[in-house]
Motif scaffolding. Structure first.
Motif, PDB file in Angstrom:
ATOM      1  N   ASP A 212       0.713  -1.063  -0.087  1.00 25.24           N
ATOM      2  CA  ASP A 212       0.138   0.080   0.017  1.00 25.24           C
ATOM      3  C   ASP A 212       0.757   1.277  -0.135  1.00 25.24           C
ATOM      4  O   ASP A 212       1.548   1.535   1.015  1.00 25.24           O
ATOM      5  CB  ASP A 212      -0.829  -0.017   1.270  1.00 25.24           C
ATOM      6  CG  ASP A 212      -1.656   1.266   1.266  1.00 25.24           C
ATOM      7  OD1 ASP A 212      -1.584   2.230   0.778  1.00 25.24           O
ATOM      8  OD2 ASP A 212      -2.739   0.996   2.095  1.00 25.24           O
ATOM      9  N   ALA A 213       1.060   1.921  -1.073  1.00 31.25           N
ATOM     10  CA  ALA A 213       2.239   2.950  -1.366  1.00 31.25           C
ATOM     11  C   ALA A 213       1.865   3.985  -0.389  1.00 31.25           C
ATOM     12  O   ALA A 213       2.839   4.291   0.241  1.00 31.25           O
ATOM     13  CB  ALA A 213       2.175   3.620  -2.686  1.00 31.25           C
ATOM     14  N   ASN A 214       0.672   4.560  -0.008  1.00 30.86           N
ATOM     15  CA  ASN A 214       0.696   5.421   1.136  1.00 30.86           C
ATOM     16  C   ASN A 214       1.183   5.072   2.492  1.00 30.86           C
ATOM     17  O   ASN A 214       1.934   5.745   3.023  1.00 30.86           O
ATOM     18  CB  ASN A 214      -0.833   5.776   1.031  1.00 30.86           C
ATOM     19  CG  ASN A 214      -1.392   6.492  -0.289  1.00 30.86           C
ATOM     20  OD1 ASN A 214      -0.504   7.321  -0.864  1.00 30.86           O
ATOM     21  ND2 ASN A 214      -2.615   7.033  -0.353  1.00 30.86           N
ATOM     22  N   ALA A 215       0.713   3.855   2.895  1.00 29.47           N
ATOM     23  CA  ALA A 215       1.069   3.340   3.892  1.00 29.47           C
ATOM     24  C   ALA A 215       2.533   2.941   3.954  1.00 29.47           C
ATOM     25  O   ALA A 215       3.218   3.255   5.147  1.00 29.47           O
ATOM     26  CB  ALA A 215       0.380   2.051   4.573  1.00 29.47           C
ATOM     27  N   ALA A 216       3.010   2.553   2.971  1.00 27.60           N
ATOM     28  CA  ALA A 216       4.490   2.156   3.011  1.00 27.60           C
ATOM     29  C   ALA A 216       5.449   3.421   3.036  1.00 27.60           C
ATOM     30  O   ALA A 216       6.418   3.575   3.619  1.00 27.60           O
ATOM     31  CB  ALA A 216       4.829   1.416   1.699  1.00 27.60           C
ATOM     32  N   SER A 217       5.060   4.611   2.424  1.00 30.30           N
ATOM     33  CA  SER A 217       5.499   5.868   2.474  1.00 30.30           C
ATOM     34  C   SER A 217       5.644   6.401   3.978  1.00 30.30           C
ATOM     35  O   SER A 217       6.679   6.764   4.438  1.00 30.30           O
ATOM     36  CB  SER A 217       4.815   7.120   1.495  1.00 30.30           C
ATOM     37  OG  SER A 217       4.844   6.559   0.181  1.00 30.30           O
ATOM     38  N   GLY A 218       4.566   6.189   4.495  1.00 29.10           N
ATOM     39  CA  GLY A 218       4.599   6.785   6.245  1.00 29.10           C
ATOM     40  C   GLY A 218       5.455   5.810   6.931  1.00 29.10           C
ATOM     41  O   GLY A 218       5.975   6.164   7.826  1.00 29.10           O
ATOM     42  N   PHE A 219       5.489   4.546   6.447  1.00 32.79           N
ATOM     43  CA  PHE A 219       6.401   3.696   7.221  1.00 32.79           C
ATOM     44  C   PHE A 219       7.933   3.845   7.131  1.00 32.79           C
ATOM     45  O   PHE A 219       8.678   4.050   8.013  1.00 32.79           O
ATOM     46  CB  PHE A 219       6.115   2.229   6.883  1.00 32.79           C
ATOM     47  CG  PHE A 219       7.011   1.199   7.571  1.00 32.79           C
ATOM     48  CD1 PHE A 219       6.649   0.379   8.660  1.00 32.79           C
ATOM     49  CD2 PHE A 219       8.169   0.936   6.888  1.00 32.79           C
ATOM     50  CE1 PHE A 219       7.083  -0.467   9.027  1.00 32.79           C
ATOM     51  CE2 PHE A 219       8.838  -0.116   7.465  1.00 32.79           C
ATOM     52  CZ  PHE A 219       8.671  -0.908   8.510  1.00 32.79           C
ATOM     53  N   ILE A 220       8.393   4.102   5.882  1.00 32.70           N
ATOM     54  CA  ILE A 220       9.571   4.670   5.612  1.00 32.70           C
ATOM     55  C   ILE A 220       9.950   5.905   6.156  1.00 32.70           C
ATOM     56  O   ILE A 220      11.030   6.087   6.555  1.00 32.70           O
ATOM     57  CB  ILE A 220       9.974   4.408   4.181  1.00 32.70           C
ATOM     58  CG1 ILE A 220      11.470   3.896   3.953  1.00 32.70           C
ATOM     59  CG2 ILE A 220       9.435   5.646   3.422  1.00 32.70           C
ATOM     60  CD1 ILE A 220      11.744   2.509   4.439  1.00 32.70           C
ATOM     61  N   GLN A 221       9.154   6.944   6.246  1.00 31.88           N
ATOM     62  CA  GLN A 221       9.352   7.971   6.880  1.00 31.88           C
ATOM     63  C   GLN A 221       9.605   7.852   8.369  1.00 31.88           C
ATOM     64  O   GLN A 221      10.602   8.366   9.004  1.00 31.88           O
ATOM     65  CB  GLN A 221       8.392   9.061   6.669  1.00 31.88           C
ATOM     66  CG  GLN A 221       8.437   9.728   5.236  1.00 31.88           C
ATOM     67  CD  GLN A 221       7.021  10.732   4.979  1.00 31.88           C
ATOM     68  OE1 GLN A 221       5.864  10.368   5.604  1.00 31.88           O
ATOM     69  NE2 GLN A 221       7.184  11.725   4.287  1.00 31.88           N
ATOM     70  N   ALA A 222       8.939   6.871   8.794  1.00 31.19           N
ATOM     71  CA  ALA A 222       8.780   6.924  10.449  1.00 31.19           C
ATOM     72  C   ALA A 222      10.083   6.236  11.004  1.00 31.19           C
ATOM     73  O   ALA A 222      10.774   6.325  11.790  1.00 31.19           O
ATOM     74  CB  ALA A 222       7.653   6.033  10.967  1.00 31.19           C
ATOM     75  N   ALA A 223      10.694   5.202   9.643  1.00 30.31           N
ATOM     76  CA  ALA A 223      11.729   4.494  10.345  1.00 30.31           C
ATOM     77  C   ALA A 223      13.057   5.313   9.784  1.00 30.31           C
ATOM     78  O   ALA A 223      13.998   5.246  10.665  1.00 30.31           O
ATOM     79  CB  ALA A 223      12.035   3.251   9.314  1.00 30.31           C
ATOM     80  N   PHE A 224      13.103   6.061   8.875  1.00 36.24           N
ATOM     81  CA  PHE A 224      14.395   6.702   8.342  1.00 36.24           C
ATOM     82  C   PHE A 224      13.977   8.497   8.895  1.00 36.24           C
ATOM     83  O   PHE A 224      13.882   9.238   7.828  1.00 36.24           O
ATOM     84  CB  PHE A 224      14.592   6.553   7.014  1.00 36.24           C
ATOM     85  CG  PHE A 224      15.190   5.126   6.761  1.00 36.24           C
ATOM     86  CD1 PHE A 224      16.494   4.691   7.005  1.00 36.24           C
ATOM     87  CD2 PHE A 224      14.336   4.352   6.442  1.00 36.24           C
ATOM     88  CE1 PHE A 224      16.979   3.363   6.870  1.00 36.24           C
ATOM     89  CE2 PHE A 224      14.564   2.948   6.363  1.00 36.24           C
ATOM     90  CZ  PHE A 224      16.068   2.383   6.358  1.00 36.24           C
ATOM     91  N   VAL A 225      13.943   8.766  10.114  1.00 42.51           N
ATOM     92  CA  VAL A 225      13.614  10.151  10.408  1.00 42.51           C
ATOM     93  C   VAL A 225      14.715  10.931  10.093  1.00 42.51           C
ATOM     94  O   VAL A 225      14.322  12.254   9.870  1.00 42.51           O
ATOM     95  CB  VAL A 225      13.306  10.319  11.873  1.00 42.51           C
ATOM     96  CG1 VAL A 225      12.061   9.474  12.314  1.00 42.51           C
ATOM     97  CG2 VAL A 225      14.521   9.625  12.809  1.00 42.51           C
ATOM     98  N   GLU A 226      15.815  10.563   9.804  1.00 41.53           N
ATOM     99  CA  GLU A 226      16.934  11.464   9.555  1.00 41.53           C
ATOM    100  C   GLU A 226      16.915  11.857   7.976  1.00 41.53           C
ATOM    101  O   GLU A 226      17.600  12.662   7.564  1.00 41.53           O
ATOM    102  CB  GLU A 226      18.214  11.079   9.649  1.00 41.53           C
ATOM    103  CG  GLU A 226      18.845   9.740   8.852  1.00 41.53           C
ATOM    104  CD  GLU A 226      18.177   8.183   9.272  1.00 41.53           C
ATOM    105  OE1 GLU A 226      18.352   7.453   8.653  1.00 41.53           O
ATOM    106  OE2 GLU A 226      17.100   8.410  10.041  1.00 41.53           O
ATOM    107  N   LEU A 227      16.050  11.215   7.198  1.00 41.56           N
ATOM    108  CA  LEU A 227      16.105  11.315   5.701  1.00 41.56           C
ATOM    109  C   LEU A 227      14.525  12.187   5.381  1.00 41.56           C
ATOM    110  O   LEU A 227      13.544  12.014   5.999  1.00 41.56           O
ATOM    111  CB  LEU A 227      16.076   9.995   4.909  1.00 41.56           C
ATOM    112  CG  LEU A 227      16.961   9.200   4.956  1.00 41.56           C
ATOM    113  CD1 LEU A 227      16.915   7.879   4.372  1.00 41.56           C
ATOM    114  CD2 LEU A 227      18.481   9.760   4.582  1.00 41.56           C
ATOM    115  N   SER A 228      14.927  12.944   4.427  1.00 44.00           N
ATOM    116  CA  SER A 228      13.518  13.878   3.642  1.00 44.00           C
ATOM    117  C   SER A 228      13.331  13.880   2.417  1.00 44.00           C
ATOM    118  O   SER A 228      12.437  14.001   1.990  1.00 44.00           O
ATOM    119  CB  SER A 228      13.529  15.208   4.391  1.00 44.00           C
ATOM    120  OG  SER A 228      14.797  16.039   3.805  1.00 44.00           O
ATOM    121  N   ASP A 229      14.399  13.462   1.675  1.00 49.68           N
ATOM    122  CA  ASP A 229      14.473  13.714   0.410  1.00 49.68           C
ATOM    123  C   ASP A 229      13.743  12.316  -0.234  1.00 49.68           C
ATOM    124  O   ASP A 229      14.125  11.072   0.228  1.00 49.68           O
ATOM    125  CB  ASP A 229      15.835  13.452  -0.318  1.00 49.68           C
ATOM    126  CG  ASP A 229      15.974  13.606  -1.898  1.00 49.68           C
ATOM    127  OD1 ASP A 229      15.729  14.319  -2.558  1.00 49.68           O
ATOM    128  OD2 ASP A 229      16.457  12.615  -2.374  1.00 49.68           O
TER     129      ASP A 229
END
Length: 1483
Positions: free
Chosen positions: A447-464
């Motif tokens: 689920d692309a939307n959920a996956a995007s939120g997951f990866i943001q929560a996992a790699f908080v140091e990244l924003s790009d």
């Protein structure tokens, strides 16, 4: 073909066009809820009801009753979930029983689809019967059985929640059908020679009832029989070979494969049966006619398969209903399997262009084909069904992140976790969709939307977005690794299975050798039938998965559904192109219909059944003996099968020695009818053995004996009544090309004569398969008949015998048949050994019955001066009792399971020691002369068994004698008991038996110092004899239940008088020691005796007279210690009333003394202070206080013994002060005496006491009122601490609230022990309920139910208490003071006897202010659930009692008595209370 399911998971329905006639029939039979029609003819159910309502016919046999006991939840025990019942030649009864008070008896209703009310059976229509609601009597319903079939049943009952109904587990009973065939004359002449077909096994005019076990079935493949015009030849052959039924493979119209199991039209017979001239009715009339000929002219019943899931691929209805099967359209996970299957077909059609062999001749051919196909399979890229498409996922994530539409992650914190950890979190989340579904290529995605939120929560140091997308790829790579591994594993398994199947089908010597590989005949069988009506039909819809089977698979699991990948892994072996009873009792019972006369009945308990066995020597699916063993083994295997006591079967090819398994699909040849001619294989032997099989089943030759030695098997069948039988010696032929006789010892038959009937071996003259294009033929052979074998007779020290010696020439595959009969058979032995039991055992008294039924080892050795102890069975061990109960425990198992291999059976076969023991111990019981009659009864029966029964029958006759004696002795006990026991259920009667178990005569323990008298043991085996047997406290806690409720008033009276005679210091002894050296260290014992006297007065006929009985006093008035035979002993007397008064008076004035003979000779563990006995009344409260920190004067009397732990002389539970149960007992006594005194029935008014420094009379009422007024204040611990000031307590010491203290006024430094939550307060509640505030009391009881109640009793201490130690081990000599040498005896271990008082108290208080006030049945059901485990323990434990104590959660305690008097007694007290409640309700 498997059942289909649609994409929406709904169950598909299939509508097959049928004729108008068929529709009418179907409609008529499906009237699920229509009323029963009164029209004739009557149904079997109607006839059964009519039978039970009819008068009893002259000479009518006793009715058969089969009793099915259900578990506590209303369901059958797992061993009884399937019950097989006999044919209803005469209607009989199925009795359903449930233990009283179990959950399922709460407004229980029994439901079944058996037509109990008459009419036709309808699977969906259920009748019901309401279960009787009674807590004191057996709960049972009788069901009339007259109807064959398989039926379901269950019980519905009330749950604990309002309006809740619970459905119990379902069970099934199967009533065998009534089969009738024409009788046949004997196969053997009077000289035991086989008769020819003209005179042996000739059909008779009359019919006989044929049990299922009597069937001899011949399976025939209809298409090999030829047209119907030739079937009579096959009928004649089957009849002449002794068969009674023909099993036809399906006769319906076959599909293009020509397999009988691939049916094109289920509603028409195959045209080949009719020479191609099938009539308009589909051939139904002609088939019915020919089967009637088989039955009436040849004595053959008919059977065929009902095939619903093997549909031919050219069935027209498949095109209209593709949803009837599993396809990728309705089961998407089959899509890759279909791709693989299609690739295999295309590969098979292109072998020539690939330079591959199309015919498999060598292993190299197999390897070449598999190597090439492995490449094809790899090119399919089936991995795409398993894994995520990383590139696509990366782009999807980047797009969502760039658009800022990511859904925030709501799961656990994942920041800073490694990619491996993140992958693990994802697998358990909903972010990844389609894992393991295999539904489409790259169907696994996120689920692309959920996956995007997951990866943001996992790699908080990244924003790009690009960096985050790359991080997502790294996580996906980890997820994909095991998915690729799964694909590789599945691919490997699929290739291995394809290779194995290819090898078997085209190369193996014993395989079908399918020939050239083509598109139509591909590499291996196809897994899908393509049934599309047009070339361009959707293959996902019209490709239906073929049915089949899987080695070692669970037959209850559908391998066409996920999570199975059987079709992808090629694990399915497809069926071609969608083809391919000593414990009985006698009663007089009313009609189960409610109308009709009483009938005598024999009741047999049901122990569960296995489905009827059908034993084939070979089925049409099995390889021939030549392939698996040797062709010669057909004779020995076929013979052995006929000796089974079950339905048997064979195929024509087995009898005719066909060399190989025939292919149902490809085989076109026809059977050769060989009859009984020279080329008929083993048919002439089969004729004799099949006929004997029928005769043995009809004649009841139900006993079987098997012996195996090397390659020999000896099988015998015996008729138990006549002891005539047949014996078969078979030399199995597991190895080919050998004539070796092998070795077997001479077969010695004790007390049995044997006469040779026949013998044969088979000589295979050639193993070359006969070549015949039109006819199926067996191997060339010769059936060699043996010369008669003379069986010599012999005699040795044991008995006469016959000895069968195998001839020198007896090659593998040979058989010999003998007739056997017991030498000097005693035809009336079985009747004799069970005769006159009631006359003998019915005249015994209770003490004599104790010897007959029980006596533990210590009791027996004491009573017999060591001559006898319990019997020791080699391989089993020592029995628990010397009497019948000791034998019955193993015998129940043996009889229930027919376990003739049990060590006891083996011991009985080896000798008569057990028989001698039973007699010898009874004949020498000189103190009880009536036992000589019992001993003689046993001797008469055992002598006759020794004289006439061979060793192998000793277990049977021993079991008959012992079980009959046990039933008669038990009946004698019950008939001498009270109405409460006599009419009670099994649990009540089992507990009443414990009174007999504990009440017996030993020499070292007596109620009279001058002679042995019967006495009550506290428990067994530890308290069997000597000073340890008879305890004052235990006796008077036990007497009410074991003696008064059961009606043994005289036994109770003698114990009361004996202990009353010993009164000294106002106390009675705790240890009686035959009244010779009684010990006075028990503060509670006199109050238990007074309570028991009160119970006796209230319960015994003319009980009040006991108070006037005169008792000689053991000690002089000045209480000087004297020996029992001193002239000062028994120098004066008192009445029981005076004894009671003395107890109260001495307590009122205070008791202060030091035990006589204080010191290590009296008690080696106790300190000197512990011998000081001090008891006083607090006249402010009326409470009696006593004891000190170094003695323990109540039942919690464990004295510390450990020097190492420093606890020697320190009690585990001193309970000094006013124990709550003593306070209750005192109040009970005072209230009772006040009532008697006020009516002039007691000669005293009260006691003299010093109150406020002045001596005065304190009446019983005044004393009782003091206790009443102070009790709640002294003992209750309120729920609300704000109320503490209303009560005498120290708030700092309270551990649990809403309870009653265990003690009031514990000694200095031990004040905390007052507040311990223990199971003693329900005793006070039971004997003096008026002391308690009803609501307070009920809450405390509910707390005890939750905290203290345990499986077999009550915890002796609150688990939240710091002293709680629930494991008792008296051998523990550690430094742990809490448990060393078992100091924790009463600090956690779970004792049995307090449970009964708890139950009585709960019943009382709950009906006052609890749920029982509205409906007492609610309370009764709740409390009876607490008895379920004790009930089960009592019924199954070898000691047949309730133990003294158990460790935590009911665990076995090795230091406990296995059966304890008071543990059984208090449960009887409760059940008797329930009985009285029931009686009041009934009025």
């Amino acid at each position: 073909m498997g059942k289909g399911r649609k994409v929406n998971k709904a169950k598909p329905s299939v509508s097959i066009p049928i004729s108008a006639r068929s529709k009418s029939s179907a409609s008529a039979s499906s009237a699920g809820s229509s009323p029963i029609s009164p029209v004739t003819p009557k149904t079997p159910a109607d006839e059964g009801i009519e039978f039970f309502q009819s008068p009893v016919a002259p000479g009518e046999a006793p009715l058969r009753v089969y009793e099915l006991r259900l578990d506590i939840d209303g369901g059958p025990h797992k061993d009884r979930s399937y019950i097989r019942l006999p044919p209803a030649y005469v209607p009989y009864i199925l009795r359903v029983s449930i233990d009283a008070g179990t959950p399922a008896s709460m407004n229980g209703i029994f439901k079944t689809n058996f037509p109990l009310d008459g009419g036709k059976f309808n699977r969906a229509r259920f009748t019901e019967r309401k279960l009787p609601s009674d807590f004191s009597k057996p709960i049972q319903i009788d069901l009339p059985i007259s109807h064959a079939g398989a039926f379901v049943f269950w019980v519905e009952y009330d749950g604990e929640l309002p309006s809740q109904r619970i459905k119990g587990r379902e069970g099934y009973f199967n009533v065998d059908p009534v089969l009738r065939i024409k009788g046949r004359s004997p196969i053997l002449s009077s000289e035991l020679t086989p008769l020819p077909p003209s005179s042996g096994a000739v059909l008779q005019k009359d019919t006989v009832n044929l049990p299922l076990d009597g069937l001899s079935i011949l399976t025939v493949v209809s298409k090999w029989m030829g047209p119907m015009s030739e079937w009579k030849n096959h009928f004649a052959e089957a009849k002449d070979r002794g068969y009674t039924m023909l099993h036809y493979t399906p006769l319906q119209e076959r599909g293009e494969s020509d397999s009988p199991y691939s049916i094109r039209d289920q509603l028409k017979y195959d045209p080949s049966i009719f020479d191609g001239k099938r009539q308009a009715d589909g051939g139904k009339e002609k088939v019915e006619a020919i089967l009637k000929v088989a039955r009436e002219e040849y004595g053959l019943l008919s059977l065929t398969d009902v095939v619903l899931n093997h549909t031919a691929n050219d069935s027209l209805w498949l095109v209209d209903h593709p949803e009837s099967g599993f396809s990728p359209a309705n089961s998407p996970h089959l899509t890759p399997a279909l791709e693989l299957d299609s690739a295999m077909i295309e590969f098979s059609s292109s072998l020539a262009s690939r330079g591959l062999p199309s015919i498999v001749n060598t292993q190299q051919d197999v390897d070449a084909l598999i190597g090439a196909f492995r490449t094809v399979m790899k090119d399919l890229n089936l991995w795409q069904y398993y894994v995520l498409d990383v590139a696509r996922e990366k782009e999807s994530i980047r797009a969502v992140l760039a658009s800022k539409k990511a859904s925030p992650w709501t799961g656990p914190s994942i920041a800073g976790k490694s990619v491996v950890e993140l992958a693990e979190v994802l697998r358990g989340s909903n972010v990844i969709i389609g894992l393991a579904e295999l539904s489409s290529r790259f169907g696994v995605h996120s689920d692309a939307n959920a996956a995007s939120g997951f990866i943001q929560a996992a790699f908080v140091e990244l924003s790009d977005p690009d960096a985050l997308a790359d991080a997502w790829v790294r996580v996906l790579d980890v997820i994909n690794v095991p998915l690729y591994q799964e694909w590789e594993e599945d691919t490997k398994i699929a290739m291995d299975n394809i290779k194995n199947r290819l090898t078997y089908a085209r190369l193996d010597e014993h395989g079908p050798k399918l020939g050239e590989i083509t598109r139509a005949n591909p590499l291996v069988e196809t897994y899908f039938t393509r049934c599309g009506p047009k070339p361009d039909s959707d293959p996902l819809v019209y490709s239906l998965a073929n049915n089949g089977w899987i080695w070692a698979a669970d037959p209850l699991q559908n391998f066409a559904l996920l999570p199975s990948k059987a079709y992808l892994r090629r694990e399915v072996i497809v069926w071609g192109s969608m083809d391919e009873a000593c414990l009985t009792s006698i009663e007089e019972i009313p009609s189960p219909t409610g109308k009709g006369p009483l009938r005598k009945a024999v009741v047999t308990p049901l122990n569960g059944s296995m489905p009827h066995a059908l034993l084939y020597d070979l089925t049409h699916d099995n390889e021939s003996p030549l392939h698996k063993r040797s062709a010669e083994d057909a004779l020995s295997t076929g013979a052995l099968v006929t000796f089974s006591y079950s339905a048997i079967g064979s195929v024509k090819g087995f009898d005719d020695l066909y060399p190989k398994l025939l292919n149902l699909v490809g085989e076109k040849r026809k059977y050769e009818v060989t009859g009984l001619e020279e080329e008929s294989g083993i048919a002439r032997v089969k004729r004799v053995l099949n006929s004997l099989h029928l005769e043995m089943v009809l004649g009841g030759y139900e006993e079987g004996h098997v012996h195996q030695e090397n390659d020999y098997i000896v099988l015998s069948r015996v008729q138990p009544g006549t002891q005539k039988g047949y014996l078969l010696v078979a030399h199995t032929g597991f190895a080919k090309n050998t004539k070796d006789r092998g070795y077997i010892s001479p077969i010695k038959l004790r007390r049995t004569r044997a006469k040779f009937i026949m013998g044969a071996s088979i000589d295979i003259t050639s193993y070359n398969v006969p070549a015949d294009a039109k006819t199926l033929k067996g191997l060339p052979h010769k059936l060699v008949e043996m010369s008669p074998v003379v069986v010599p007779q012999g005699l040795d020290d044991e008995s006469p015998y016959s000895e069968i010696i195998v001839p020198k020439y007896f090659p593998p595959g040979s058989i010999m048949l003998f007739e056997t009969h017991l030498q000097d058979h005693d035809a009336s032995l079985e009747e004799f050994v069970v005769s006159n039991s009631q006359e003998v055992f019915g005249n015994l008294g209770l003490v004599e019955l104790n010897v007959v039924l029980y006596r533990a080892d210590g009791e027996e050795r004491d009573a017999t001066n060591g001559q006898f102890g319990v019997y020791d069975v080699p391989g089993l061990g020592r029995l628990t009792y010397c009497g019948l109960e000791g034998w019955m425990h193993p015998l129940r198992h043996i009889m229930r399971n027919n376990d003739l291999g049990h060590p006891l059976c083996e011991h009985l076969r080896k000798g008569t020691w057990s028989l001698d023991y039973v007699y010898d111990r009874l004949i020498q019981a000189n103190d009880l002369p009536n036992l000589k009659n019992v001993a003689q009864w046993f001797k008469d029966r055992f002598d006759r068994i020794k004289a006439t029964a061979p060793p192998f029958l000793r277990p049977k006759y021993f079991a008959l004698v012992i079980s009959e004696a046990y039933k008669a002795a038990r009946r004698s006990v019950v008939e001498q008991c009270s109405e409460f026991v006599l009419t009670g259920h099994d649990f009540t009667q089992d507990l009443a038996l414990c009174a007999i178990q504990m009440y017996g005569l030993v020499k070292s323990a007596s109620l009279d110092p001058s002679k042995p008298t019967p006495s009550l043991a506290a428990g067994l085996p530890h308290f069997a004899a000597g000073w340890a047997r008879c305890w004052g406290r235990d006796v008077f806690i036990s007497l009410r239940g074991l003696f008064l409720t059961t009606g043994n008033f005289e036994g109770a009276r003698k114990h009361i008088l004996a202990f009353a005679s010993t009164l000294k210091h106002g106390l009675i002894p705790n240890l009686l020691d035959s009244v010779r050296k009684p010990r006075y260290n028990s503060r509670d014992s006199p109050w238990w005796m007074v309570q028991n006297i009160q119970d006796y007065v209230n319960m015994a006929p003319d009980g009040l007279a006991l108070l006037s009985e005169i008792v000689p006093r053991r000690f002089p008035k000045d209480e000087t210690w004297v020996e029992w035979d001193d002239k000062r002993a028994y120098a004066y007397s008192s009445t029981i009333a005076e004894i009671i008064q003395e107890i109260l008076q001495r307590h009122a004035m205070g008791i202060h003394f030091k035990e006589y003979n204080a010191g290590p000779n009296l008690d080696m563990q106790m300190r000197d202070e512990g011998f000081n006995i001090d008891i006083d009344v607090d006249w402010k409260t009326g409470l009696i206080l006593g004891g000190n920190a170094f003695n323990c004067g109540t039942w919690m009397d464990k004295m510390g013994e450990s020097q190492k732990a420093g606890t020697k002389g320190q009690p585990g539970t001193p309970r000094d002060g006013a124990p709550v149960e003593i306070t209750g007992l005192v109040k009970s006594a005072l209230t009772w005496l006040d009532g008697l005194s006020s009516k002039g029935k007691f000669p005293f008014k009260g006691v003299q006491a010093i109150v406020d420094g002045k001596e005065r009379l304190v009446t019983y009422k005044e004393w009782a009122d003091l206790i009443q007024a102070s009790f709640e204040q002294c003992y209750y611990v309120p729920l609300d601490a704000a109320e503490d000031t209303k009560y005498n307590l120290d708030s700092k010491l309270v551990n649990r609230r809403g309870i009653y203290k265990d003690v009031y006024g514990s000694g200095e430094g031990r004040e905390w022990s007052d507040y311990q939550f223990r199971p003693n307060f329900p005793i006070a509640m039971t004997v003096a309920p008026e002391l308690f505030d009803s609501k307070h009391g009920l809450h405390a009881l509910q707390l005890a139910d939750k905290v203290l109640r345990s499986p077999l009793g009550m915890k002796t201490l609150d688990p939240s208490d710091m002293q709680y130690r629930p494991i008792y081990d008296n051998s523990n000599d550690s430094t742990d003071a809490a448990i060393a040498k078992g100091l924790n005896y009463h600090n956690g271990p779970e004792w049995g006897w307090p449970l009964g008082f708890f139950l009585r108290a709960y019943l009382d208080f709950d009906t006052r202010v609890g749920a029982g006030k509205k409906d007492i049945k609610v309370t009764l059901h709740r409390l009876h659930q607490a008895l379920l485990i004790p009930r089960n323990h009592l019924q199954n434990d070898p000691w047949a009692g309730i133990p003294e104590l158990t460790n935590a959660d009911g665990q076995y305690c090795s230091d406990s008595c296995n059966t304890q008097a008071w543990s059984a007694s208090t449960l009887l007290d409760f059940l008797e209370t329930v009985h009285e409640v029931n009686a009041k309700v009934a009025k």
